[in-house]
Design an enzyme around this catalytic site. Structure first.
Site, PDB file in Angstrom:
ATOM      1  N   LYS A  94     -40.050   4.717 -18.361  1.00 18.93           N
ATOM      2  CA  LYS A  94     -39.862   3.791 -19.342  1.00 18.93           C
ATOM      3  C   LYS A  94     -40.030   4.145 -20.782  1.00 18.93           C
ATOM      4  O   LYS A  94     -40.596   5.381 -20.960  1.00 18.93           O
ATOM      5  CB  LYS A  94     -41.166   2.524 -19.246  1.00 18.93           C
TER       6      LYS A  94
ATOM      7  N   THR B 263     -45.944  14.996 -16.439  1.00 22.95           N
ATOM      8  CA  THR B 263     -47.315  14.503 -16.520  1.00 22.95           C
ATOM      9  C   THR B 263     -47.646  14.308 -17.892  1.00 22.95           C
ATOM     10  O   THR B 263     -47.766  15.060 -18.704  1.00 22.95           O
ATOM     11  CB  THR B 263     -48.214  15.322 -15.355  1.00 22.95           C
TER      12      THR B 263
ATOM     13  N   GLY C  16     -46.561  12.585 -20.298  1.00 23.72           N
ATOM     14  CA  GLY C  16     -45.769  12.262 -21.105  1.00 23.72           C
ATOM     15  C   GLY C  16     -45.332  11.063 -21.804  1.00 23.72           C
ATOM     16  O   GLY C  16     -44.471  10.893 -22.904  1.00 23.72           O
ATOM     17  N   GLY C  17     -45.976  10.015 -21.376  1.00 28.64           N
ATOM     18  CA  GLY C  17     -45.893   8.768 -21.903  1.00 28.64           C
ATOM     19  C   GLY C  17     -44.550   8.045 -21.543  1.00 28.64           C
ATOM     20  O   GLY C  17     -44.241   6.847 -22.196  1.00 28.64           O
TER      21      GLY C  17
ATOM     22  N   GLY D  85     -44.899   8.233 -15.808  1.00 30.08           N
ATOM     23  CA  GLY D  85     -44.399   8.618 -14.513  1.00 30.08           C
ATOM     24  C   GLY D  85     -45.487   8.265 -13.274  1.00 30.08           C
ATOM     25  O   GLY D  85     -45.057   7.637 -12.240  1.00 30.08           O
ATOM     26  N   GLY D  86     -46.669   8.399 -13.586  1.00 32.04           N
ATOM     27  CA  GLY D  86     -47.793   7.999 -12.461  1.00 32.04           C
ATOM     28  C   GLY D  86     -47.905   6.388 -12.294  1.00 32.04           C
ATOM     29  O   GLY D  86     -47.872   6.023 -11.132  1.00 32.04           O
ATOM     30  N   SER D  87     -47.644   5.748 -13.363  1.00 27.48           N
ATOM     31  CA  SER D  87     -47.647   4.547 -13.118  1.00 27.48           C
ATOM     32  C   SER D  87     -46.572   3.899 -12.357  1.00 27.48           C
ATOM     33  O   SER D  87     -46.443   3.017 -11.720  1.00 27.48           O
ATOM     34  CB  SER D  87     -47.759   3.569 -14.614  1.00 27.48           C
ATOM     35  N   SER D  88     -45.469   4.353 -12.729  1.00 26.75           N
ATOM     36  CA  SER D  88     -44.168   3.982 -12.192  1.00 26.75           C
ATOM     37  C   SER D  88     -44.177   4.404 -10.558  1.00 26.75           C
ATOM     38  O   SER D  88     -43.951   3.633  -9.641  1.00 26.75           O
ATOM     39  CB  SER D  88     -42.928   4.797 -12.753  1.00 26.75           C
TER      40      SER D  88
ATOM     41  N   ASP E  94     -50.028   0.178 -17.276  1.00 29.30           N
ATOM     42  CA  ASP E  94     -48.667   0.092 -17.378  1.00 29.30           C
ATOM     43  C   ASP E  94     -47.815  -0.058 -16.039  1.00 29.30           C
ATOM     44  O   ASP E  94     -46.768  -0.384 -15.888  1.00 29.30           O
ATOM     45  CB  ASP E  94     -47.960   1.543 -17.695  1.00 29.30           C
TER      46      ASP E  94
END
Length: 293
Positions: free
Chosen positions: A11, A94, A96-97, A100-103, A135
């Site tokens: 995103k 990781t 990066g805003g 990644g982890g939330s998605s 997120d």
């Protein structure tokens, strides 16, 4: 259901305002999310227990990974005793805003809801997702959205599909480092959802985290300066470290990508009104309903 694969898309925050701070320490935000057609991928298959594999050796494959935490949360919430073998292909940086982890967590919730035949509604998955991170709900919802609260109050908005060059300047930014900074702007006046989300309106809005991130992490300032020179309209997404610029089309973005400084990485992506995850889920459900594998 048999094995299948789903995307975990990136995103961008086209802007990010911090409008206040709650008693629990969380910040009140206003932001505009767009989904991208680039991201991680998750492979799901039935298994006797939960097992996570990842092609990035630097990432944990235990409960330190949001994928496993999302899977366990879904088990606890539903009482489901089924397992799954999960294979995560990482493409997003990781810290990066770009979510990644939330998605990954959102894709896990949606994928296991299908694999385990739980039939939870989207609203219930969004509520679960919020327990994993602010997120996660927008990735479960899977569409362009104006967001408020801590990012969980979502208003669907229509955004034209555009091409972006996203640059990662080789660092990871801990979100807590940005939000704990004493000089962070925390009282930007709230605004209403503009009647028209045209480019001129969006360009007049800013990311309140950007100045703090540039001070703590000089490579972010360098990336923004480079993008501004090469493409204009440079912005940071979320709390960083990724920065982005809107390009006139795919060709312009791909021509600029090879010119990135050597120690940076980046990718070209198109924004999507409906996320690749939501599209893939619809295709899988259609196959399931038709009885095809």
């Amino acid at each position: 259901m048999t094995a299948f694969e789903l995307p975990a898309p990136a995103k961008l925050n086209l802007f990010l305002h911090i409008t206040g701070r709650r008693e629990d320490g969380y910040h009140e935000l206003q932001t505009l999310f767009v989904m991208l057609d680039h991201g991680d991928r998750l492979h799901f298959e039935p298994h006797s227990h939960l097992d996570l594999q990842c092609d990035d050796p630097d990432l944990p494959v235990d409960d330190g990974n949001l994928v496993l935490r999302a899977a366990r949360l879904l088990q606890e919430h539903t009482g489901c005793r089924q397992g799954a073998r999960l294979r995560l292909q990482k493409r997003l940086p990781t810290g990066g805003g770009v979510g990644g982890g939330s998605s990954d967590a959102a894709t896990t919730l949606c994928g296991l809801n299908l694999l385990w035949d739980l039939n939870l509604e989207e609203a219930e998955l969004i509520t679960l997702g919020l327990k994993l991170g602010a997120d996660v709900p927008v990735f479960v919802a899977g569409h362009s959205a104006w967001a408020e609260g801590v990012g969980e109050r979502l208003t669907p908005v229509f955004m034209p599909e555009e091409w972006f060059l996203v640059v990662h300047p080789g660092i990871a930014v801990p979100t807590a480092r940005i939000f704990s900074d004493k000089e962070l702007t925390r009282h930007t006046p709230p605004i209403k959802v503009p009647a028209s989300l045209d480019r001129g309106t969006l360009d007049s809005l800013q990311n309140d985290c950007e100045s703090v991130a540039k001070r703590h992490f000089p490579p972010i300032a360098e990336a923004l300066d480079w993008l501004q020179r090469e493409a204009g309209n440079a912005r940071m997404t979320g709390t960083g470290a990724c920065c982005f610029a809107r390009l006139a089309g795919e060709q312009a973005a791909r021509q600029l990508l090879p010119r990135l400084p050597q120690h940076w990485t980046g990718f070209v992506a198109r924004s999507k009104q409906i996320s690749p995850l939501r599209e893939a889920l619809a295709t899988l459900r259609a196959r399931q309903n038709s009885g095809t594998s």
